[in-house]
Write an enzyme that holds these catalytic residues in place. Structure first.
Site, PDB file in Angstrom:
ATOM      1  N   GLY A  35       0.818  -1.197   0.000  1.00 37.23           N
ATOM      2  CA  GLY A  35       0.000   0.000   0.000  1.00 37.23           C
ATOM      3  C   GLY A  35       0.852   1.246   0.000  1.00 37.23           C
ATOM      4  O   GLY A  35       1.989   1.237   0.465  1.00 37.23           O
ATOM      5  N   GLY A  37       0.431   5.894  -0.252  1.00 43.14           N
ATOM      6  CA  GLY A  37      -0.465   7.032  -0.304  1.00 43.14           C
ATOM      7  C   GLY A  37       0.294   8.309  -0.049  1.00 43.14           C
ATOM      8  O   GLY A  37       1.531   8.332  -0.036  1.00 43.14           O
ATOM      9  N   TYR A  39       0.797   9.937   2.591  1.00 42.01           N
ATOM     10  CA  TYR A  39       1.516  10.069   3.847  1.00 42.01           C
ATOM     11  C   TYR A  39       2.511   8.947   4.123  1.00 42.01           C
ATOM     12  O   TYR A  39       3.148   8.940   5.159  1.00 42.01           O
ATOM     13  CB  TYR A  39       0.524  10.148   5.012  1.00 42.01           C
ATOM     14  CG  TYR A  39      -0.324  11.386   4.962  1.00 42.01           C
ATOM     15  CD1 TYR A  39       0.067  12.537   5.625  1.00 42.01           C
ATOM     16  CD2 TYR A  39      -1.513  11.398   4.250  1.00 42.01           C
ATOM     17  CE1 TYR A  39      -0.709  13.685   5.578  1.00 42.01           C
ATOM     18  CE2 TYR A  39      -2.301  12.539   4.196  1.00 42.01           C
ATOM     19  CZ  TYR A  39      -1.888  13.683   4.864  1.00 42.01           C
ATOM     20  OH  TYR A  39      -2.660  14.811   4.814  1.00 42.01           O
ATOM     21  N   GLY A  40       2.615   7.977   3.239  1.00 38.20           N
ATOM     22  CA  GLY A  40       3.550   6.898   3.508  1.00 38.20           C
ATOM     23  C   GLY A  40       3.240   5.641   2.733  1.00 38.20           C
ATOM     24  O   GLY A  40       2.659   5.685   1.651  1.00 38.20           O
ATOM     25  N   LYS A  41       3.620   4.497   3.317  1.00 36.86           N
ATOM     26  CA  LYS A  41       3.441   3.219   2.640  1.00 36.86           C
ATOM     27  C   LYS A  41       3.251   2.119   3.674  1.00 36.86           C
ATOM     28  O   LYS A  41       3.529   2.285   4.864  1.00 36.86           O
ATOM     29  CB  LYS A  41       4.657   2.913   1.765  1.00 36.86           C
ATOM     30  CG  LYS A  41       5.964   2.797   2.549  1.00 36.86           C
ATOM     31  CD  LYS A  41       7.163   2.584   1.630  1.00 36.86           C
ATOM     32  CE  LYS A  41       8.462   2.519   2.433  1.00 36.86           C
ATOM     33  NZ  LYS A  41       9.647   2.293   1.553  1.00 36.86           N
ATOM     34  N   VAL A  42       2.786   0.971   3.208  1.00 40.26           N
ATOM     35  CA  VAL A  42       2.677  -0.231   4.036  1.00 40.26           C
ATOM     36  C   VAL A  42       3.405  -1.350   3.314  1.00 40.26           C
ATOM     37  O   VAL A  42       3.217  -1.548   2.114  1.00 40.26           O
ATOM     38  CB  VAL A  42       1.203  -0.632   4.252  1.00 40.26           C
ATOM     39  CG1 VAL A  42       1.130  -1.954   5.029  1.00 40.26           C
ATOM     40  CG2 VAL A  42       0.448   0.450   5.015  1.00 40.26           C
ATOM     41  N   LYS A  57       3.788  -0.227   8.745  1.00 36.36           N
ATOM     42  CA  LYS A  57       3.351   1.058   8.230  1.00 36.36           C
ATOM     43  C   LYS A  57       4.477   2.064   8.395  1.00 36.36           C
ATOM     44  O   LYS A  57       5.019   2.226   9.489  1.00 36.36           O
ATOM     45  CB  LYS A  57       2.101   1.528   8.967  1.00 36.36           C
ATOM     46  CG  LYS A  57       1.429   2.716   8.303  1.00 36.36           C
ATOM     47  CD  LYS A  57       0.100   3.045   8.970  1.00 36.36           C
ATOM     48  CE  LYS A  57      -0.582   4.202   8.243  1.00 36.36           C
ATOM     49  NZ  LYS A  57      -1.834   4.614   8.917  1.00 36.36           N
ATOM     50  N   ASP A 151     -11.610  10.253   9.958  1.00 39.35           N
ATOM     51  CA  ASP A 151     -11.325   9.822   8.590  1.00 39.35           C
ATOM     52  C   ASP A 151     -12.053   8.509   8.291  1.00 39.35           C
ATOM     53  O   ASP A 151     -11.468   7.563   7.768  1.00 39.35           O
ATOM     54  CB  ASP A 151      -9.815   9.650   8.409  1.00 39.35           C
ATOM     55  CG  ASP A 151      -9.398   9.667   6.941  1.00 39.35           C
ATOM     56  OD1 ASP A 151     -10.215  10.088   6.090  1.00 39.35           O
ATOM     57  OD2 ASP A 151      -8.257   9.265   6.644  1.00 39.35           O
TER      58      ASP A 151
END
Length: 339
Positions: A35, A37, A39-42, A57, A151
């Site tokens: 994943g 986005g 703000y970051g990644k997984v 994360k 959210d």
């Protein structure tokens, strides 16, 4: 005092943690990125010493203050005793470029992916109700502790069973205590309530649980229709203006975007999406409407979610924000409580 009790009693005291500095490839076998986005990644990884498979994360240090990282990690961990909230391990660390924390892996992706697979038809009403009952329970747990998620949307609901009988709320990067003064973000989503759209950019507004209630109602709408009823909850949007006139009872004509719904569902909408956040009913109000019909009629192609797992769907394939230490602690899933 056991771990579960500690989680509950320390919910409002953000821990100050000195993060261990790791070289991620030394302690983990990184399998793949699952994943990413704004703000970051997984990433999907296996901890070498324990053999535990986890979702790591990661948020970039360049754009994330350590205070914000620790707050998300704190809320993610201390909320996870609730059965419909993603389990986060007491594991956080940093590398040269990122902060990390470890969470359980979701085998069936996220709810928005399930909606997308319906090709514009929308999920089966029964499936949506199964999901909503669980997420409202997670939000009730948060609201009882005076926390607001902020959210709530399909992308942040992870799926653990093919028939949706087990889903979990995730992503607590925006979670704050009720009454907290926050600045309006540069970019607002269609799911945001009108009080957020009305706030002046970069000026403060106080967080209320009504924000989650509005967003949950919007999530229901999206799951059933695959789209939002408007682009923004602001009077400059004609579709929202039509909703406002109906909501204020200045017209008896049902807004065009809501004409496919039953009178009982429209009653629920009025209760959850009151224009004034303080007048919105609690999320548990939904439980009174679960046995009612929500859609007037449904396409025979309406999608019921039954599918097999795929590693490409793990933990949703999306991320908003995130963190971990060199040692994975024992999974506490069996110790969860709805308390």
């Amino acid at each position: 005092m056991n771990t579960q009790s500690n989680k509950q009693s320390c919910i409002h005291k953000i821990r100050e943690i000195k993060l261990e500095v790791l070289y991620i490839d030394k302690d983990y076998d990184v399998l793949k990125e699952i994943g990413s986005g704004d703000y970051g990644k997984v990433i999907l990884a296996v901890h070498r010493d324990t053999g535990s498979e986890v979702a790591l994360k990661a948020v970039p240090k360049a754009t994330t203050p350590i205070k914000d990282f620790l707050m998300e990690f704190h809320y993610s961990y201390f909320l996870s005793p609730q059965k419909n909230i993603l389990d986060t391990y007491d594991v956080a660390f940093e590398t040269q470029e990122h902060y990390y924390f470890a969470q359980e892996v979701a085998p069936f992706g996220d709810l928005w992916q399930a909606v997308e697979r319906t090709n514009g038809v929308g999920l089966n009403e029964r499936d949506v109700k199964i999901v909503v009952e669980q997420i409202s329970s997670a939000l009730e747990f948060m609201h009882d502790k005076e926390l607001v998620h902020r959210d709530v949307r399909a992308e942040n609901v992870l799926i653990y069973s093919p028939n949706l009988t087990k889903v979990k709320l995730t992503d607590f990067g925006l979670t704050r205590k009720v009454g907290t003064l926050v600045k309006k973000r540069v970019k607002s989503l269609p799911s945001c309530p009108p009080e957020v759209w009305e706030a002046v950019l970069l000026e403060g507004y106080n967080i209320q649980v009504g924000s989650d209630v509005w967003q949950l109602a919007m999530m229901i709408y999206v799951c059933l229709t695959t789209h939002f009823p408007w682009e923004k909850a602001d009077i400059t949007d004609p579709k929202f203006t039509e909703f406002v006139q109906w909501s204020k009872r200045k017209t008896t004509r049902t807004p065009k975007e809501f004409r496919g719904f039953s009178p009982r569902f429209l009653r629920l909408v009025r209760r959850l999406m009151d224009l004034k956040p303080t007048k919105r009913y609690p999320v548990t109000e939904i439980n009174k409407y679960l046995r009612d019909r929500w859609l007037i009629q449904r396409s025979p192609r309406a999608s019921s979610v039954h599918r097999s797992s795929s590693q490409s769907e793990l933990n949703g394939g999306r991320v908003s924000r995130s963190h971990s230490c060199g040692q994975i602690l024992q999974h506490r899933g069996d110790q969860r409580s709805n308390s």
